[in-house]
Design a protein around this motif. Sequence first.
Motif, mmCIF file in Angstrom:
data_model
loop_
_atom_site.group_PDB
_atom_site.id
_atom_site.type_symbol
_atom_site.label_atom_id
_atom_site.label_comp_id
_atom_site.label_asym_id
_atom_site.label_seq_id
_atom_site.Cartn_x
_atom_site.Cartn_y
_atom_site.Cartn_z
ATOM 1 N N TYR A 101 7.189 -4.088 -6.473
ATOM 2 C CA TYR A 101 5.887 -3.425 -6.481
ATOM 3 C C TYR A 101 4.847 -4.055 -7.387
ATOM 4 O O TYR A 101 3.674 -3.764 -7.245
ATOM 5 N N ASP A 102 5.224 -4.957 -8.268
ATOM 6 C CA ASP A 102 4.244 -5.561 -9.173
ATOM 7 C C ASP A 102 3.152 -6.303 -8.422
ATOM 8 O O ASP A 102 1.978 -6.258 -8.788
ATOM 9 N N ASP A 103 3.529 -6.992 -7.373
ATOM 10 C CA ASP A 103 2.553 -7.793 -6.639
ATOM 11 C C ASP A 103 1.719 -6.974 -5.654
ATOM 12 O O ASP A 103 0.677 -7.411 -5.206
ATOM 13 N N ILE A 104 2.187 -5.793 -5.296
ATOM 14 C CA ILE A 104 1.513 -4.984 -4.283
ATOM 15 C C ILE A 104 0.303 -4.260 -4.852
ATOM 16 O O ILE A 104 -0.750 -4.209 -4.252
ATOM 17 N N LYS A 119 3.336 2.521 1.216
ATOM 18 C CA LYS A 119 3.507 1.262 1.953
ATOM 19 C C LYS A 119 2.268 0.366 1.890
ATOM 20 O O LYS A 119 2.348 -0.830 2.155
ATOM 21 N N ASN A 120 1.129 0.938 1.517
ATOM 22 C CA ASN A 120 -0.106 0.159 1.408
ATOM 23 C C ASN A 120 -0.376 -0.306 -0.019
ATOM 24 O O ASN A 120 -1.408 -0.915 -0.278
ATOM 25 N N PHE A 133 -0.829 1.707 -2.631
ATOM 26 C CA PHE A 133 -1.595 2.695 -3.386
ATOM 27 C C PHE A 133 -0.646 3.638 -4.115
ATOM 28 O O PHE A 133 0.474 3.866 -3.652
ATOM 29 N N PRO A 134 -1.093 4.220 -5.219
ATOM 30 C CA PRO A 134 -0.241 5.214 -5.884
ATOM 31 C C PRO A 134 0.198 6.297 -4.902
ATOM 32 O O PRO A 134 -0.604 6.788 -4.106
ATOM 33 N N MET A 135 1.467 6.615 -4.929
ATOM 34 C CA MET A 135 2.044 7.560 -3.964
ATOM 35 C C MET A 135 1.586 8.979 -4.261
ATOM 36 O O MET A 135 1.634 9.443 -5.396
ATOM 37 N N SER A 136 1.174 9.673 -3.210
ATOM 38 C CA SER A 136 0.799 11.077 -3.345
ATOM 39 C C SER A 136 2.058 11.929 -3.240
ATOM 40 O O SER A 136 3.108 11.476 -2.781
ATOM 41 N N GLY A 137 1.943 13.171 -3.652
ATOM 42 C CA GLY A 137 3.061 14.096 -3.534
ATOM 43 C C GLY A 137 3.484 14.281 -2.092
ATOM 44 O O GLY A 137 4.672 14.372 -1.789
#
Length: 190
Positions: free
Chosen positions: A68-71, A81-82, A84-88
């Motif tokens: 996830y560091d590069d994403i 998957k995009n 972005f910080p994951m929502s609940g």
Amino acid sequence: MRWWFNFRVPYTKGSYGEFGLELDIRERTLRTDLKDFDGTDGVKKPRIQVVFANRLLPLIYEQHSKTYDDITGQDALFVDKNGFPMSGRTYQQQFNRLKKIFIEKLLQSDNLEASSYGLYLSNRRWSTHIGRGTFSNWIAESTGNPLDVAIARGDSNIESSLSYMEQSETFLNGVNEVLNKMYENAWEYE
């Protein structure tokens, strides 16, 4: 706007959490692009939450970090998957997807015990909170101390941990041992 997965990248103790992690859990607005908020994603109690280490934690966290560091350019621990910080809501959907796969694997197992667990879990309502309950039971069983359970869970009130103590074999065995000693001592003095 609040989002349940407001964990920032943790403070690691040792290389990749070899000796544990600390998560700073508090309200943060990490997703200004999302407008639907149902109120269930908020942080109930802001705190520094300790994550206990085992031999797999450094391996899992290192792999997670590299993936996830590069994403993401954000400081979020979990991303969608995009990137972005994951929502609940996303977290709940992903959990349900994995839950379904997990139960199917158990049900298809040739091991009778595993397949019976699959049957049991498929007939019960459970969600993401099962991890917290399992962890609480494990701490109660390991320590036999409600204060240890409350601290490990991040509870403000020790009463929250008492229900886990009531179910703990360690606790029940300790109570029975004390009662047996009292009974034995009473007979000595007669």
